[in-house]
Structure formats: structure tokens, C-alpha cells
Scaffold this motif. Structure first.
Motif, PDB file in Angstrom:
ATOM      1  N   ARG A  66       0.826  -1.213   0.000  1.00  8.01           N
ATOM      2  CA  ARG A  66       0.000   0.000   0.000  1.00  8.01           C
ATOM      3  C   ARG A  66       0.858   1.259   0.000  1.00  8.01           C
ATOM      4  O   ARG A  66       0.543   2.231  -0.692  1.00  8.01           O
ATOM      5  N   ARG A  70       0.923   3.943  -3.023  1.00  4.43           N
ATOM      6  CA  ARG A  70       0.627   5.351  -2.739  1.00  4.43           C
ATOM      7  C   ARG A  70       1.754   6.259  -3.214  1.00  4.43           C
ATOM      8  O   ARG A  70       1.522   7.297  -3.836  1.00  4.43           O
ATOM      9  N   LEU A  71       3.008   5.853  -2.947  1.00  2.00           N
ATOM     10  CA  LEU A  71       4.159   6.632  -3.414  1.00  2.00           C
ATOM     11  C   LEU A  71       4.152   6.734  -4.935  1.00  2.00           C
ATOM     12  O   LEU A  71       4.364   7.806  -5.505  1.00  2.00           O
ATOM     13  N   SER A  72       3.920   5.614  -5.564  1.00  2.00           N
ATOM     14  CA  SER A  72       3.906   5.567  -7.017  1.00  2.00           C
ATOM     15  C   SER A  72       2.843   6.502  -7.589  1.00  2.00           C
ATOM     16  O   SER A  72       3.095   7.260  -8.530  1.00  2.00           O
ATOM     17  N   ARG A  73       1.665   6.461  -6.996  1.00  2.00           N
ATOM     18  CA  ARG A  73       0.552   7.286  -7.470  1.00  2.00           C
ATOM     19  C   ARG A  73       0.761   8.775  -7.137  1.00  2.00           C
ATOM     20  O   ARG A  73       0.695   9.630  -8.023  1.00  2.00           O
ATOM     21  N   ASP A  74       1.040   9.067  -5.873  1.00  5.01           N
ATOM     22  CA  ASP A  74       1.095  10.461  -5.426  1.00  5.01           C
ATOM     23  C   ASP A  74       2.300  11.217  -5.984  1.00  5.01           C
ATOM     24  O   ASP A  74       2.205  12.406  -6.287  1.00  5.01           O
ATOM     25  N   LEU A  75       3.433  10.522  -6.088  1.00  2.85           N
ATOM     26  CA  LEU A  75       4.653  11.180  -6.566  1.00  2.85           C
ATOM     27  C   LEU A  75       4.946  10.872  -8.026  1.00  2.85           C
ATOM     28  O   LEU A  75       5.970  11.293  -8.556  1.00  2.85           O
ATOM     29  N   GLU A  76       4.051  10.094  -8.635  1.00  2.00           N
ATOM     30  CA  GLU A  76       4.208   9.705 -10.036  1.00  2.00           C
ATOM     31  C   GLU A  76       5.567   9.046 -10.286  1.00  2.00           C
ATOM     32  O   GLU A  76       6.292   9.386 -11.216  1.00  2.00           O
ATOM     33  N   THR A  82      10.198   3.920  -6.927  1.00  3.34           N
ATOM     34  CA  THR A  82       9.459   3.510  -5.737  1.00  3.34           C
ATOM     35  C   THR A  82      10.310   2.605  -4.870  1.00  3.34           C
ATOM     36  O   THR A  82      10.348   2.764  -3.641  1.00  3.34           O
TER      37      THR A  82
END
Length: 105
Positions: A66, A70-76, A82
Motif C-alpha cells: 500500500r 501510494r508513493l507511485s501514485r502520489d509522486l508519479e 518507488t
């Protein structure tokens, strides 16, 4: 009058002994299987088992997955970035733990 807005975040306590298949982990993380496979290939997640259909993930992997997602999504971030960020966060946690041990003497 002072009002406080509170957000309730649903959570589930997962014991370390719990095992997830790849499909189950994708469901609880609300992501597709391919994204989790990519994280495994980058070393972010470490399943037991030799092939994706036989992979099993321990309960502690749920939190790590998770956070990675989240890191991947929020920080692109891509999967390699990641993995690097998670390694750095793990190192920070280890250093903080050592500092707590040294401070308790």
C-alpha cells in the motif's frame, strides 16, 4: 463554537501469519495484478513461491504494498524509483531505531 472535522479511515488489522495470493493482494490493495508483479520484479515486494500463480505474501507485505502504491501514485514514480524511496525509508527507520537504543542507555 469550535467544530472539528474528522475523517474516519477504515482499516483492517492483518496478522503477520496471514497469507495473500497475488489476486487477493491486488484486491485488498485495489490495484491490478500487473502493477504488483512489477513491484515484485523491482524487489519492492518479496513473495514466497516460484511462479506468480503460486506466490504468497505475508501480512506485513500488505502495508508495504500500500505504501509503494501510494508513493507511485502520489509522486508519479516508476517502480524503480518507488523501490529506491522505500529502501531509503527503511534505512531511516533503522537509523531511528538505533538512535532510540542508544538514547536509552
Amino acid at each position: 463554537m469550535n467544530t472539528t472535522n474528522r475523517t474516519v479511515t477504515p482499516c483492517v488489522v492483518v496478522e503477520e501469519e496471514v497469507q495473500f495470493t497475488l489476486v487477493e493482494l491486488s484486491r485488498v490493495c485495489r490495484t491490478d495484478v500487473d502493477q504488483l508483479v512489477t513491484l515484485v520484479m523491482e524487489g519492492v515486494l518479496t513473495p514466497s513461491g516460484e511462479a506468480p500463480e503460486r506466490w504468497r505474501f505475508g501480512g506485513a507485505t500488505l502495508r508495504r504494498a500500500r505504501v509503494a502504491l501510494r508513493l507511485s501514485r502520489d509522486l508519479e514514480l516508476n517502480a524503480a524509483s518507488t523501490a529506491l524511496v522505500l529502501d531509503l525509508l527503511d534505512e531511516i527507520d533503522a537509523l531511528r531505531s538505533r538512535l532510540r537504543c542508544l538514547g536509552s542507555d
